[in-house]
Design a protein around this motif. Structure first.
Motif, PDB file in Angstrom:
ATOM      1  N   GLY A 234     -13.195 -14.178   8.298  1.00  0.00           N
ATOM      2  CA  GLY A 234     -14.186 -13.443   9.192  1.00  0.00           C
ATOM      3  C   GLY A 234     -14.832 -14.330   9.963  1.00  0.00           C
ATOM      4  O   GLY A 234     -15.704 -14.081  10.946  1.00  0.00           O
TER       5      GLY A 234
ATOM      6  N   THR B  12     -14.401  -0.847  17.668  1.00  0.00           N
ATOM      7  CA  THR B  12     -15.362  -2.023  17.340  1.00  0.00           C
ATOM      8  C   THR B  12     -16.460  -1.927  18.283  1.00  0.00           C
ATOM      9  O   THR B  12     -16.618  -1.469  19.155  1.00  0.00           O
TER      10      THR B  12
ATOM     11  N   ALA C 235     -19.603 -12.057   8.005  1.00  0.00           N
ATOM     12  CA  ALA C 235     -18.715 -11.077   7.811  1.00  0.00           C
ATOM     13  C   ALA C 235     -18.750 -10.498   6.334  1.00  0.00           C
ATOM     14  O   ALA C 235     -19.143 -11.033   5.367  1.00  0.00           O
TER      15      ALA C 235
ATOM     16  N   THR D 285     -16.772  -7.702  10.920  1.00  0.00           N
ATOM     17  CA  THR D 285     -15.794  -8.223  10.590  1.00  0.00           C
ATOM     18  C   THR D 285     -15.407  -9.774  10.893  1.00  0.00           C
ATOM     19  O   THR D 285     -14.642 -10.291  10.388  1.00  0.00           O
ATOM     20  N   GLU D 286     -16.364 -10.104  12.184  1.00  0.00           N
ATOM     21  CA  GLU D 286     -16.302 -11.394  12.427  1.00  0.00           C
ATOM     22  C   GLU D 286     -17.602 -11.789  12.971  1.00  0.00           C
ATOM     23  O   GLU D 286     -18.136 -11.041  13.812  1.00  0.00           O
TER      24      GLU D 286
ATOM     25  N   SER E 134     -16.516  -3.746  12.929  1.00  0.00           N
ATOM     26  CA  SER E 134     -15.553  -2.683  12.721  1.00  0.00           C
ATOM     27  C   SER E 134     -16.401  -1.365  12.327  1.00  0.00           C
ATOM     28  O   SER E 134     -16.976  -1.268  11.023  1.00  0.00           O
TER      29      SER E 134
END
Lengths: 170, 280
Positions: free
Chosen positions: B32, B134, B147, B163-164, B173
């Motif tokens: 992540g 996203t 993340a 998610t990142e 996400s």
């Protein structure tokens, strides 16, 4: 062409890419047509490859691939190599089989988008993400809606080419 | 093609291949956490993205004011009516809460308590692909966003999961994205299932509540919440409402199609739950 001319030429091409990128990343996702957003970056690679040939197409594809991977969410690295390879292939095809025309660009763009969506569908099927019919419901409209934008991208890069393309200088 | 070979075109392809592998490996290894290259690029373009988002929001606002004034007036009337109804519900809820507390004390149970730590964030970008759903936020690790953090609206409706995360940006996400997977529960019947994004439903803006118990009697309109099972995500976040119940093509399990409570297209600001506790 001197090194300075080459830098100047690709700087102008990069400026040409800027509105395409802004449109692709920030404007069009806000107003999807029937839920579908077009992909403009592969079209930019197609246009430049057809106009400039295999070598320049590879380099431009590499640059656009990097932009796609680094500035967009969800990348896994494959776009850099794919777009560089696609740029080379489209440049070679336009040099030997087609010509530097809008029709040539349209055929190349269609092939590139079809291959891109084919790879995505295959990957999704491989990881068992969805059924083929569900994937095609996304891939086909995306392919067609992206292709509709080819004339605009072609006109933009042809204008750049007319100014600084080939061995011409501004 | 001769030019291509003469000008070391193969070298360019090799460089492209190496970069692809480097980014791919970096993404896989860092999970992540954003890879350094993506982080640098996104740190640079985040102010640009924020500027464009602000300009686009302003244009949309002007457009809405000019062309949808009548609708907005109608909406205001509806909202006033809804507010009245909600106030009534709050009064009833307060009464129920008091009664609940008394019952808990009576049974000697300790009330569950959750403490959320929020970070507000502006949405600076939306999905640019038809293959995922996203959002990009204007805050990242420098603000404590990481993340796995849940993202909600100001009313506690679940938007998605981070998610990142880069230094000043993060990717969320959304709940309809195909990689979504978390425990869900139907509020009325306490039927638990797994909330999953589905490819064919994503473009309709919906998701699935999978693996429903055999005897679950769900009806259209049932409210779906996060169950918090596994304590990875907080429980009790509103996800949406059941639209219909269907049987899997295999005939083995049943699933519900859930219409999210959040309208992802009109979101401007969200809240990241950076920390939460479940005290039993």
């Amino acid at each position: 062409m001197t090194r300075r001319d080459v830098i100047h030429k690709w700087l102008v091409y990069s400026l040409g890419l800027l509105p395409v990128w802004l449109l692709d990343a920030y404007i069009l996702p806000r107003c999807p047509l029937f839920g579908v957003v077009p992909m403009l970056l592969p079209l930019a690679v197609a246009a430049v490859a057809v106009l400039e040939g295999a070598y320049a197409g590879t380099g431009f594809g590499l640059g656009v691939g990097l932009l796609w991977e680094l500035a967009y969410p969800g990348g896994f690295g494959g776009s850099v190599f794919f777009l560089a390879l696609a740029g080379m292939a489209m440049g070679a095809v336009s040099q030997y089989a087609l010509n530097q025309s809008f029709v040539g660009c349209l055929i190349c763009a269609a092939g590139e988008l079809a291959l891109l969506d084919f790879l995505r569908v295959t990957r999704m099927l491989f990881i068992n993400a969805a059924s083929l019919s569900a994937l095609l419901q996304v891939a086909v409209p995306e392919f067609l809606w992206s292709l509709v934008w080819t004339p605009l991208v072609w006109l933009l890069f042809r204008a750049v080419y007319n100014r600084v393309g080939g061995t011409k200088l501004a | 093609m001769k030019d291509f070979l003469r000008q070391n075109g193969i070298l360019l392809l090799v460089i492209a291949l190496l970069l692809s592998i480097l980014i791919g490996v970096g993404t896989a290894v860092l999970g992540g956490q954003a890879d350094p290259l993506s982080n640098v690029v996104n740190v640079v373009i985040t102010p640009v993205r924020s500027g464009i988002a602000a300009a686009a929001d302003w244009v949309e606002g002007v457009y809405g004011y000019v062309f949808h004034y009548g609708e907005m007036e109608q909406e205001l009337d509806d909202l006033r009516t809804q507010l009245g109804e909600l106030e009534e519900q709050v009064r009833q809820g307060e009464e129920a809460r008091r009664e609940n507390e008394q019952l808990r004390e009576l049974l000697g149970l300790q009330a569950r308590r959750r403490d959320f730590t929020f970070e507000d964030a502006r949405i600076t970008g939306r999905s640019t692909s038809n293959w995922e759903s996203t959002l990009t936020l204007g805050k990242g690790t420098s603000h404590g966003v990481g993340a796995g953090d849940c993202v909600v609206t100001e009313t506690g409706v679940l938007v998605g999961v981070v998610t990142e995360a880069g230094a000043n940006w993060s990717t969320v996400s959304t709940i309809i994205n195909t990689d979504t997977q978390m425990g869900g529960i139907v509020n009325r019947t306490y039927s638990a299932g797994v909330l999953e994004g589905d490819f064919s439903l994503m473009n309709q803006g919906k998701l699935k509540l999978n693996y429903l118990p055999e005897g679950a009697q769900l009806v259209s309109g049932d409210e779906v919440l996060t169950s918090g099972r596994g304590e990875v995500f907080p429980s009790g976040l509103v996800v949406g409402r059941v639209e219909g119940v269907f049987t899997d093509p295999s005939g083995q399990t049943r699933y519900a199609v859930v219409e999210p409570a959040v309208d992802l297209d009109v979101l401007i600001k969200v809240f990241v739950i950076k920390d939460f506790e479940i005290a039993e």
